[in-house]
Design an enzyme around this catalytic site. Structure first.
Site, PDB file in Angstrom:
ATOM      1  N   ASP A   1       0.931  -1.349  -0.168  1.00  0.00           N
ATOM      2  CA  ASP A   1       0.028   0.019  -0.241  1.00  0.00           C
ATOM      3  C   ASP A   1       0.786   1.254   0.050  1.00  0.00           C
ATOM      4  OD1 ASP A   1      -2.300   1.734   1.028  1.00  0.00           O
ATOM      5  OD2 ASP A   1      -3.308  -0.191   0.873  1.00  0.00           O
TER       6      ASP A   1
ATOM      7  N   HIS B   1      -3.653   5.803   3.747  1.00  0.00           N
ATOM      8  CA  HIS B   1      -4.281   4.815   3.320  1.00  0.00           C
ATOM      9  C   HIS B   1      -3.832   3.435   4.100  1.00  0.00           C
ATOM     10  CE1 HIS B   1      -6.080   1.755   0.553  1.00  0.00           C
ATOM     11  NE2 HIS B   1      -7.119   2.556   0.215  1.00  0.00           N
TER      12      HIS B   1
ATOM     13  N   THR C   1      -7.016   1.347  24.148  1.00  0.00           N
ATOM     14  CA  THR C   1      -6.936   2.923  23.643  1.00  0.00           C
ATOM     15  C   THR C   1      -7.235   2.702  22.071  1.00  0.00           C
ATOM     16  OG1 THR C   1      -4.553   3.064  23.306  1.00  0.00           O
ATOM     17  CG2 THR C   1      -5.447   3.992  25.502  1.00  0.00           C
TER      18      THR C   1
ATOM     19  N   SER D   1     -11.523  -1.122  -0.404  1.00  0.00           N
ATOM     20  CA  SER D   1     -10.238  -1.144   0.211  1.00  0.00           C
ATOM     21  C   SER D   1      -9.979  -1.380   1.720  1.00  0.00           C
ATOM     22  CB  SER D   1      -9.500   0.000   0.206  1.00  0.00           C
ATOM     23  OG  SER D   1      -8.847   0.537  -1.164  1.00  0.00           O
TER      24      SER D   1
END
Length: 429
Positions: A157, A190, A205, A372
């Site tokens: 990616d 992305h 968290t 995606s």
């Protein structure tokens, strides 16, 4: 509205070239003639050269690729960018069209093809760990104080934010194919978003992934602007294949025009298909996005390839079946086939892909949508399976995920075919 992002490869259909007139037993392919669609995606002066394997030792052939590339560069004026030694045998280089035509006539050359543009395109925002029942997976063991899934996943990616506190990034591994010599750090968002859906830490968290704490390998094939090329994607697949003894799963949330020739790209000259087939043969399971054009996935690659797990997107706004929730980040109908998602017989699973919250670059978080975002849910599911079945083949992983899948979602809604895909469900893993 939150930022919307998806990924696509442009003009990636690789036409077979005309054999050159050379006195060899198997003439190499010459560069295909440029069509209007080629010019829209082709990168001027950039080519991908594959070489013939003439030796009896395949690894020796792969190592010889370096020598062959260097010789071509010095003798014919080509500037080499990447050398492929694992998933493919060859290299990518800058050169003139005349040099490319000359190389196509070299007895050592199998094919010469144009390098092409890859880039990020728009879509919207995703959600889904709860919907795929990852919280019920004994291997994921969510809420168990930072237990980490023992699996390795490559994210092909824009890179991964290396210091994100909610991700277990393998800092000693990974590669930057867009800008070699620089670390594969995500400056786009992305890739980090995809990584979080796969394996965000169960640390109390931020968010949690499908396979919390899985080791994430950043394989950067796109620039901070979401731009790349066929050659950089091949570089990423090549790297994953080189480390197939360590990497269990690879996620590819990108795609482009093309088809499956049913012969691992050997008939239609699809180099990405050839590379992925070689990588799968080494044991790497690939989860890929079906595409965001609301069209048949048979015309998109790598979604059309039989060797991968192709994932369409489910619109889910509350993590529960029943279709009772109202839309949040974008307009769609709860618990139905996402109105943008590709469909068709090549789709193997459906997973949440609308309004998914996940990690983002600079240590942040973001909500995004698209296939995606659906694919990394499946990559996480494959990681859970490989964690407890370390010798399972990609075919076995795919069959296991499909077998465990659920039909508990509203259909047909926006689905464009007569097949109801199974929804990813990882409870048994």
């Amino acid at each position: 509205m939150p930022k919307t992002i998806g990924v696509t490869l442009l003009a990636l259909a690789l036409a077979a070239g005309t054999p050159s007139a050379v006195a060899t037993s198997a003439a190499a392919e010459s560069p295909p003639a440029a069509t209007a669609s080629d010019r829209a995606g082709a990168i001027a002066g950039r080519y991908i050269v594959t070489l013939k394997e003439t030796g009896t030792d395949r690894q020796e052939d792969m190592n010889d690729a370096v020598t062959a590339a260097t010789e071509h560069a010095s003798d014919m004026g080509a500037f080499v960018h990447h050398v492929y030694r694992h998933a493919l045998y060859g290299y990518a280089a800058s050169m003139t069209a005349r040099t490319a035509a000359s190389l196509a006539g070299d007895p050592q050359v199998k094919s010469v093809q144009r390098d092409r543009v890859v880039r990020v395109t728009d879509q919207s925002v995703p959600t889904g760990v709860n919907r795929v029942d990852a919280d019920l997976s004994p291997t994921a063991a969510i809420n168990s104080v930072d237990k980490r899934v023992n699996a390795d996943v490559a994210v092909i990616d824009t890179g991964i934010s290396m210091n994100h506190p909610d991700l277990n990034v393998n800092r000693s591994g990974g590669v930057n194919c867009w800008m070699p010599y620089l670390p594969p750090t995500d400056q786009h968002g992305h890739g980090t978003h995809v990584a979080g859906t796969i394996g965000a830490l169960d640390n109390g968290t931020g968010v949690v992934g499908v396979a919390p704490g899985a080791r994430l390998w950043p394989v950067q094939v796109l620039s901070p602007l979401g731009m790349g090329s066929t050659s950089t994607v091949l570089c990423g697949i090549d790297y994953v294949t080189q480390h197939a003894d360590q990497i269990d799963v690879a996620n590819m949330s990108l795609g482009g025009a093309g088809t499956d020739d049913g012969n691992c790209g050997k008939t239609n000259g699809d180099l990405m298909h050839q590379a992925i087939c070689n990588s799968v043969a080494k044991g790497v399971t690939y989860a890929v996005a079906a595409g965001n054009d609301h069209a048949d996935a048979k015309d998109m690659v790598p979604a059309a390839y039989n060797e991968v797990i192709t994932v369409s997107a489910l619109a889910d706004f509350d993590g529960k079946p029943g279709g009772l929730a109202g839309p949040t980040c974008r307009t769609d109908q709860d618990d139905t086939f996402a109105d943008f998602s590709n469909y068709g017989p090549d789709v193997d699973l459906i997973a949440p892909g609308v309004c998914i919250r996940s990690t983002y670059f600079n240590g942040g978080y973001a909500t995004m949508s698209g296939t995606s975002m659906a694919a990394p849910h499946v990559a996480g599911g494959a990681a859970l399976y490989r964690a407890t079945h370390p010798t399972a083949s990609p075919q076995t992983v795919k069959a296991a995920l499909q077998s465990a899948g659920s039909l508990n979602w509203s259909w047909p809604s926006q689905d464009g075919d007569a097949v109801k895909e199974r929804l990813l469900r990882v409870t048994p893993f």
